[in-house]
Design a protein around this motif. Structure first.
Motif, PDB file in Angstrom:
ATOM      1  N   HIS A 153       9.916  -0.793   6.124  1.00  0.00           N
ATOM      2  CA  HIS A 153      10.729   0.397   6.389  1.00  0.00           C
ATOM      3  C   HIS A 153       9.967   1.677   6.063  1.00  0.00           C
ATOM      4  O   HIS A 153       9.990   2.648   6.834  1.00  0.00           O
ATOM      5  N   ARG A 154       9.287   1.699   4.943  1.00  0.00           N
ATOM      6  CA  ARG A 154       8.549   2.892   4.548  1.00  0.00           C
ATOM      7  C   ARG A 154       7.418   3.201   5.528  1.00  0.00           C
ATOM      8  O   ARG A 154       7.187   4.358   5.882  1.00  0.00           O
ATOM      9  N   LEU A 155       6.722   2.169   5.957  1.00  0.00           N
ATOM     10  CA  LEU A 155       5.638   2.368   6.915  1.00  0.00           C
ATOM     11  C   LEU A 155       6.167   2.925   8.229  1.00  0.00           C
ATOM     12  O   LEU A 155       5.610   3.873   8.795  1.00  0.00           O
TER      13      LEU A 155
ATOM     14  N   PHE B 191      12.629  -8.886   0.070  1.00  0.00           N
ATOM     15  CA  PHE B 191      13.080  -7.502  -0.052  1.00  0.00           C
ATOM     16  C   PHE B 191      11.901  -6.543  -0.175  1.00  0.00           C
ATOM     17  O   PHE B 191      11.913  -5.457   0.403  1.00  0.00           O
ATOM     18  N   ALA B 192      10.864  -6.931  -0.942  1.00  0.00           N
ATOM     19  CA  ALA B 192       9.688  -6.076  -1.098  1.00  0.00           C
ATOM     20  C   ALA B 192       8.985  -5.868   0.240  1.00  0.00           C
ATOM     21  O   ALA B 192       8.564  -4.750   0.568  1.00  0.00           O
ATOM     22  N   LEU B 193       8.871  -6.932   1.035  1.00  0.00           N
ATOM     23  CA  LEU B 193       8.243  -6.818   2.350  1.00  0.00           C
ATOM     24  C   LEU B 193       9.088  -5.943   3.273  1.00  0.00           C
ATOM     25  O   LEU B 193       8.556  -5.101   4.010  1.00  0.00           O
ATOM     26  N   THR B 194      10.400  -6.106   3.227  1.00  0.00           N
ATOM     27  CA  THR B 194      11.300  -5.300   4.052  1.00  0.00           C
ATOM     28  C   THR B 194      11.186  -3.828   3.687  1.00  0.00           C
ATOM     29  O   THR B 194      11.115  -2.955   4.558  1.00  0.00           O
ATOM     30  N   GLU B 195      11.146  -3.532   2.398  1.00  0.00           N
ATOM     31  CA  GLU B 195      11.030  -2.145   1.950  1.00  0.00           C
ATOM     32  C   GLU B 195       9.702  -1.536   2.402  1.00  0.00           C
ATOM     33  O   GLU B 195       9.661  -0.387   2.870  1.00  0.00           O
ATOM     34  N   GLU B 196       8.623  -2.281   2.293  1.00  0.00           N
ATOM     35  CA  GLU B 196       7.313  -1.780   2.723  1.00  0.00           C
ATOM     36  C   GLU B 196       7.308  -1.524   4.229  1.00  0.00           C
ATOM     37  O   GLU B 196       6.780  -0.510   4.700  1.00  0.00           O
TER      38      GLU B 196
ATOM     39  N   TYR C  20      13.636   1.171  11.191  1.00  0.00           N
ATOM     40  CA  TYR C  20      13.794   0.047  12.112  1.00  0.00           C
ATOM     41  C   TYR C  20      14.335  -1.169  11.385  1.00  0.00           C
ATOM     42  O   TYR C  20      13.993  -1.431  10.235  1.00  0.00           O
ATOM     43  N   ASP C  21      15.158  -1.939  12.092  1.00  0.00           N
ATOM     44  CA  ASP C  21      15.638  -3.209  11.577  1.00  0.00           C
ATOM     45  C   ASP C  21      14.577  -4.281  11.848  1.00  0.00           C
ATOM     46  O   ASP C  21      13.605  -4.042  12.565  1.00  0.00           O
ATOM     47  N   ALA C  22      14.781  -5.473  11.326  1.00  0.00           N
ATOM     48  CA  ALA C  22      13.814  -6.560  11.490  1.00  0.00           C
ATOM     49  C   ALA C  22      13.599  -6.935  12.952  1.00  0.00           C
ATOM     50  O   ALA C  22      12.515  -7.365  13.336  1.00  0.00           O
ATOM     51  N   ASP C  23      14.611  -6.753  13.788  1.00  0.00           N
ATOM     52  CA  ASP C  23      14.486  -7.100  15.205  1.00  0.00           C
ATOM     53  C   ASP C  23      13.903  -5.968  16.045  1.00  0.00           C
ATOM     54  O   ASP C  23      13.783  -6.088  17.265  1.00  0.00           O
ATOM     55  N   GLY C  24      13.526  -4.848  15.427  1.00  0.00           N
ATOM     56  CA  GLY C  24      12.928  -3.731  16.145  1.00  0.00           C
ATOM     57  C   GLY C  24      13.913  -2.677  16.599  1.00  0.00           C
ATOM     58  O   GLY C  24      13.516  -1.649  17.140  1.00  0.00           O
TER      59      GLY C  24
ATOM     60  N   TYR D 210       0.821  -1.216   0.000  1.00  0.00           N
ATOM     61  CA  TYR D 210       0.000   0.000   0.000  1.00  0.00           C
ATOM     62  C   TYR D 210       0.853   1.263   0.000  1.00  0.00           C
ATOM     63  O   TYR D 210       0.632   2.174  -0.795  1.00  0.00           O
ATOM     64  N   ILE D 211       1.831   1.322   0.881  1.00  0.00           N
ATOM     65  CA  ILE D 211       2.671   2.521   0.985  1.00  0.00           C
ATOM     66  C   ILE D 211       3.477   2.718  -0.298  1.00  0.00           C
ATOM     67  O   ILE D 211       3.567   3.824  -0.830  1.00  0.00           O
ATOM     68  N   SER D 212       4.036   1.640  -0.826  1.00  0.00           N
ATOM     69  CA  SER D 212       4.847   1.735  -2.050  1.00  0.00           C
ATOM     70  C   SER D 212       4.020   2.218  -3.232  1.00  0.00           C
ATOM     71  O   SER D 212       4.505   2.968  -4.075  1.00  0.00           O
TER      72      SER D 212
END
Length: 198
Positions: free
Chosen positions: A138-140, A131-136, A149-153, A33-35
């Protein structure tokens, strides 16, 4: 030329009565959604850091009236500023072993064996989703908190602090009012505040 017994799936008990009529590959949904809003622009770089240059602060000032021919109002000249930001690195490592493709039936095929090229494409598509999920994500988080934020918060970067911005307080939409048009007026006020900030 005979069929490899491991690949002849119709001679095994699980397929002794029925045949393989269709196959389904489960692909997880990746939010976007954000992307899709077009709020972010991507630019490829080949360095480990980026520099953001900000031109002078252009503060709006009211100019006072002065007599004709008299000196006018003056204002200070602001200098440009430069910020260097480190670029975080995101990497996925993977390996395909010989026993993953050797003598293994290809997906949705009755007798064809798995090929290395197809396995590589499948793994690359899966990593692309990561990568697409990670980018979304990060943007959110940047939009809602001003932080990367990193994956671990843990916080990788605090944009709010770096750029000296203050995020507005959370807006409480009260839906329990009975006044007609109250919510519409409240939303119009929020819209005006957002437009003024931008």
């Amino acid at each position: 030329m005979g069929i490899h017994p491991m690949l002849d799936i119709f001679q095994q008990d699980a397929f002794s009565v029925i045949s393989l009529t269709d196959a389904m590959r489960e692909v997880k949904h990746v939010p976007g959604y954000i992307s899709r809003r077009g709020l972010f622009q991507s630019t490829s770089i080949d360095t480990l850091s980026i520099a953001i240059e900000k031109d002078k602060n252009e503060n709006l000032k009211l100019i006072p009236a002065s007599p004709r021919g008299a000196p006018g109002a003056t204002f200070g000249k602001n200098k440009r500023s430069m910020r260097n930001l480190g670029v975080p690195h995101f990497q996925v490592d993977d390996a395909i072993y010989a026993d993953e493709v050797q003598g293994v039936r290809a997906f949705a095929q009755e007798r064809a064996v798995e090929s290395l090229q197809v396995k590589i494409m499948d793994r690359a598509a899966e990593a692309s989703q990561f990568f697409a999920l990670t980018e979304e994500y990060h943007r959110l988080k940047v939009l809602t908190t001003g932080k990367l934020y990193d994956a671990d918060g843990s916080v990788l970067f605090d944009y709010e602090a770096e750029f000296g911005e203050n995020l507005p307080n959370e807006i409480d939409f009260s839906f329990d009012t009975n006044k007609e048009g109250a919510l519409r007026k409240f939303c119009a006020g929020v819209h005006r505040d957002m437009a003024a900030s931008l």
